[in-house]
Design a protein around this motif. Structure first.
Motif, PDB file in Angstrom:
ATOM      1  N   VAL A  74     -53.330  12.817 -20.342  1.00 50.38           N
ATOM      2  CA  VAL A  74     -52.407  12.005 -20.726  1.00 50.38           C
ATOM      3  C   VAL A  74     -51.582  11.249 -19.581  1.00 50.38           C
ATOM      4  O   VAL A  74     -50.687  10.442 -19.908  1.00 50.38           O
ATOM      5  CB  VAL A  74     -51.238  12.804 -21.533  1.00 50.38           C
ATOM      6  CG1 VAL A  74     -51.947  13.361 -23.026  1.00 50.38           C
ATOM      7  CG2 VAL A  74     -50.865  13.906 -20.978  1.00 50.38           C
ATOM      8  N   ASP A  84     -53.550  17.050 -22.405  1.00 49.13           N
ATOM      9  CA  ASP A  84     -53.187  17.560 -23.627  1.00 49.13           C
ATOM     10  C   ASP A  84     -54.386  18.597 -24.249  1.00 49.13           C
ATOM     11  O   ASP A  84     -55.530  17.918 -24.332  1.00 49.13           O
ATOM     12  CB  ASP A  84     -52.552  16.506 -24.628  1.00 49.13           C
ATOM     13  CG  ASP A  84     -52.562  16.977 -26.002  1.00 49.13           C
ATOM     14  OD1 ASP A  84     -52.376  18.429 -26.188  1.00 49.13           O
ATOM     15  OD2 ASP A  84     -52.841  16.329 -26.790  1.00 49.13           O
ATOM     16  N   MET A  90     -48.539  21.077 -21.946  1.00 48.85           N
ATOM     17  CA  MET A  90     -49.675  20.434 -21.389  1.00 48.85           C
ATOM     18  C   MET A  90     -50.075  21.157 -20.096  1.00 48.85           C
ATOM     19  O   MET A  90     -49.597  21.998 -19.687  1.00 48.85           O
ATOM     20  CB  MET A  90     -48.981  19.041 -20.646  1.00 48.85           C
ATOM     21  CG  MET A  90     -48.446  18.034 -21.629  1.00 48.85           C
ATOM     22  SD  MET A  90     -49.817  17.368 -22.754  1.00 48.85           S
ATOM     23  CE  MET A  90     -48.950  16.354 -23.635  1.00 48.85           C
ATOM     24  N   VAL A 111     -56.094   7.664 -18.266  1.00 47.03           N
ATOM     25  CA  VAL A 111     -55.484   8.145 -19.347  1.00 47.03           C
ATOM     26  C   VAL A 111     -56.123   7.845 -20.742  1.00 47.03           C
ATOM     27  O   VAL A 111     -56.711   6.598 -20.970  1.00 47.03           O
ATOM     28  CB  VAL A 111     -53.879   7.279 -19.802  1.00 47.03           C
ATOM     29  CG1 VAL A 111     -53.435   7.893 -21.055  1.00 47.03           C
ATOM     30  CG2 VAL A 111     -53.067   7.964 -18.428  1.00 47.03           C
ATOM     31  N   GLY A 112     -56.387   9.069 -21.422  1.00 44.90           N
ATOM     32  CA  GLY A 112     -57.516   8.877 -22.678  1.00 44.90           C
ATOM     33  C   GLY A 112     -58.636   9.421 -22.438  1.00 44.90           C
ATOM     34  O   GLY A 112     -59.457   9.746 -23.552  1.00 44.90           O
TER      35      GLY A 112
END
Length: 230
Positions: A74, A84, A90, A111-112
């Motif tokens: 994230v 996450d 987190m 990110v992702g």
């Protein structure tokens, strides 16, 4: 089967005892360590009785050391990443916690990005920490970034069922078409198939077998598969 409530004593004993979700070791008045339940559920243990945990129908994952999880990156924080994992907080992942990683050579996560990782540190007063290698061999052993594929969420109980090599679901699906999977104990399953319709079929089958969903057995699932275009 043994059902317990929070605060009840659990007779977990082993030379190399490892406690999973729902169990806590405390010191009794006599000075002897004792194991108590921290949530309601069914007491479970591994075949050799060295791993104990409480099986409940919770969907909130509580991290425990040595457990394999699937996380989503994230944010980046300096040389680390924030991930996450479906827990209350987190998790952090060090940039060097990969096989062969150095300060000059480390994964380029974005990110992702999806990760298959292992919980290296879990404490109720600290953020959980992750690593993407086997602590003993320092090899990836399947941990690392999961590229492509599709992420399915399910109950924590379903994930524990899928981690049992004797469970019927993946062998049954794998006999029909090529299938690559990774199961996180945190209620997430990553699947990778050649065709989108196969991916959809696997996701629907996981939902159908999940005790919190359809709760299908092997016979019912075979009939269900017959209605799908795979």
């Amino acid at each position: 089967m043994s059902l317990v409530l929070p605060g009840e004593h659990v007779p977990a004993q082993h030379v190399n005892l490892k406690l999973g979700p729902g169990l806590l070791q405390i010191s009794a008045a006599s000075g002897e360590p004792t194991i108590i339940a921290t949530r309601a559920g069914e007491v479970k243990h591994s075949a050799n009785r060295n791993k104990w945990w409480i099986e409940g129908n919770s969907r909130r994952y509580v991290p425990a050391p040595q457990e394999s999880v699937i996380g989503v990156v994230v944010a980046r924080s300096g040389e680390n990443w924030r991930v996450d994992i479906g827990a209350a907080h987190m998790a952090s992942l060090d940039g060097l916690a990969f096989e062969g990683a150095t300060k000059r050579n480390r994964p380029n996560l974005k990110v992702g990005s999806l990760l298959y990782a292992r919980v290296s540190l879990a404490h109720k007063d600290m953020e959980p920490e992750l690593e993407c290698f086997d602590a003993q061999t320092r090899k990836a052993e399947g941990f690392g970034e999961l590229k492509g594929g599709f992420l399915v969420t399910c109950s924590l109980k379903m994930c524990r069922m899928l981690l049992d090599p004797k469970h019927f679901l993946f062998p049954l699906l794998g006999s029909r078409f090529p299938l690559e999977t990774a199961v996180g104990i945190n209620g997430r399953v990553w699947i990778n198939c050649k065709e989108p319709r196969q991916t959809i079929a696997v996701a629907r089958c996981i939902e159908a077998v999940d005790p919190d969903g359809g709760g299908m057995d092997e016979l019912a699932l075979k009939k269900f598969l017959g209605t799908l275009d795979v």
